[in-house]
Design an enzyme around this catalytic site. Structure first.
Site, short mmCIF file in Angstrom:
data_model
loop_
_atom_site.label_atom_id
_atom_site.label_comp_id
_atom_site.label_asym_id
_atom_site.label_seq_id
_atom_site.Cartn_x
_atom_site.Cartn_y
_atom_site.Cartn_z
N ASP A 13 48.22 44.39 25.97
CA ASP A 13 48.48 42.96 26.07
C ASP A 13 47.39 42.22 25.30
O ASP A 13 46.36 42.78 24.96
CB ASP A 13 48.46 42.55 27.55
CG ASP A 13 48.65 41.06 27.74
OD1 ASP A 13 49.63 40.51 27.21
OD2 ASP A 13 47.81 40.42 28.39
N SER A 14 47.63 40.92 25.10
CA SER A 14 46.63 40.09 24.43
C SER A 14 45.40 39.86 25.30
O SER A 14 44.37 39.43 24.80
CB SER A 14 47.26 38.74 24.07
OG SER A 14 47.83 38.17 25.23
N CYS A 76 52.86 42.55 26.48
CA CYS A 76 52.74 41.14 26.07
C CYS A 76 54.04 40.67 25.42
O CYS A 76 54.51 41.27 24.44
CB CYS A 76 51.60 41.05 25.06
SG CYS A 76 51.39 39.41 24.36
N GLU A 152 45.59 31.21 34.74
CA GLU A 152 44.23 31.79 34.66
C GLU A 152 43.24 30.96 35.48
O GLU A 152 42.23 31.47 35.96
CB GLU A 152 43.80 31.93 33.19
CG GLU A 152 44.68 32.96 32.50
CD GLU A 152 44.10 33.58 31.25
OE1 GLU A 152 42.95 33.26 30.88
OE2 GLU A 152 44.81 34.39 30.64
N CYS A 184 56.87 35.74 29.93
CA CYS A 184 55.44 35.76 29.62
C CYS A 184 54.74 36.51 30.75
O CYS A 184 55.14 36.38 31.92
CB CYS A 184 54.90 34.33 29.54
SG CYS A 184 53.11 34.23 29.34
N HIS A 186 52.14 36.07 32.34
CA HIS A 186 51.49 35.30 33.41
C HIS A 186 52.48 34.74 34.43
O HIS A 186 52.08 34.38 35.53
CB HIS A 186 50.71 34.14 32.80
CG HIS A 186 49.47 34.55 32.06
ND1 HIS A 186 49.50 35.44 31.03
CD2 HIS A 186 48.18 34.17 32.21
CE1 HIS A 186 48.26 35.60 30.56
NE2 HIS A 186 47.44 34.84 31.26
#
Ligand code: DGL
Length: 265
Positions: A13-14, A76, A152, A184, A186
């Protein structure tokens, strides 16, 4: 290079977000060893160009292949949207990506909403993938750039996040969507809030869970599932100092994070 059932699954993932996929894999496949790569020095990818993301993605895939992984999982959505073909071309082991997994799970929908980073939404990759499985469905996409920083920040049940979600989702609700793909890494953490905003009638597709199912099926088909019962090993590689990854990552993973190694590129 040789891989077998004991070889780890490579997940990348990024940054931190792919840990939602790792969490789903740990729950679904508790005997599997996992090597994770998070490009914490260069995150976020969701607002970067296709060329830049392709270059970074190639570097990461090669790193994991050198760890003798038996399977690569592109966790990702942004990388999957613009660079999955590059990974598939260079990889000697099977490659799965979250967009394909999410598209398979969304196929029951008729009016499908997709949310993701600007790069993912601009690529149209979800719409293409969903149309392969559900050619008659109508797709409505919406970039939600603010969700990544809000998650985050830990604002999972915050008024600001709720208002932001209401605003982003308004056009999709106007189309009376029956399915919402969380495109996504997140967004699975926002599931409770998002389901309140869209209401119970909308089916939320969590691509992390969908991915864990695809991995389980592929390992069984290829007779590559680790039979256990040994304690699995989890290793995490990041490109920036690990402190932030460790603190925020534990929230994503739902458990403590050990064996975090820094890669200097
Ligand atoms: N991992 C990215 C995704 O799933 C989100 C974070 C980023 O923008 O890099 O699209």
């Amino acid at each position: 290079m040789s891989t077998n059932a004991q070889s780890p699954i490579g997940v990348f993932d990024s940054g931190i977000g792919g840990l939602t996929v790792v969490r789903a894999l740990m729950e679904r496949l508790p005997y599997e060893n996992i090597v994770y790569f998070g490009d914490t020095a260069r995150v976020p990818y969701g607002v970067k160009s296709v060329d830049t993301i392709t270059h970074f993605t190639t570097q990461i895939a090669q790193f994991l292949l050198e760890k003798d992984v038996k399977l690569l999982v592109i966790a990702c959505n942004t990388m999957a949207a613009v660079a999955s073909h590059v990974v598939k071309d260079l990889s000697s082991v099977p490659v799965l990506d979250v967009i394909d997994a999410g598209a398979v799970s969304a196929r029951g929908g008729k009016r499908i909403g997709v949310i993701g980073t600007p790069t993912t939404i601009n690529s149209n990759a979800y719409a293409r993938a969903i149309h392969e499985y559900a050619p008659d469905s109508r797709i409505h996409s919406q970039a939600c750039a603010l969700f990544v920083p809000l998650v985050e920040e830990g604002w999972l049940d915050h008024e600001v996040t709720r208002l932001t979600a209401q605003d982003y989702l308004k056009p999709l609700m106007a189309e009376r969507i029956d399915t919402l793909v969380l495109g996504c890494t997140h967004y699975p953490l926002l599931k409770p809030l998002l389901s309140q905003v869209v209401g119970e009638g909308v089916n939320l597709v969590d691509s992390a869970e969908a991915m864990a199912e695809q991995v389980a099926r592929l390992l069984a088909d290829k007779k590559l599932a680790n039979p256990g019962p040994a304690q699995p090993r989890y290793d995490f590689h990041v490109t920036d100092v690990p402190l932030r990854f460790q603190t925020i990552g534990e929230r994503f993973l739902g458990r403590s994070l050990n064996n975090v190694h820094m890669v200097k590129w």
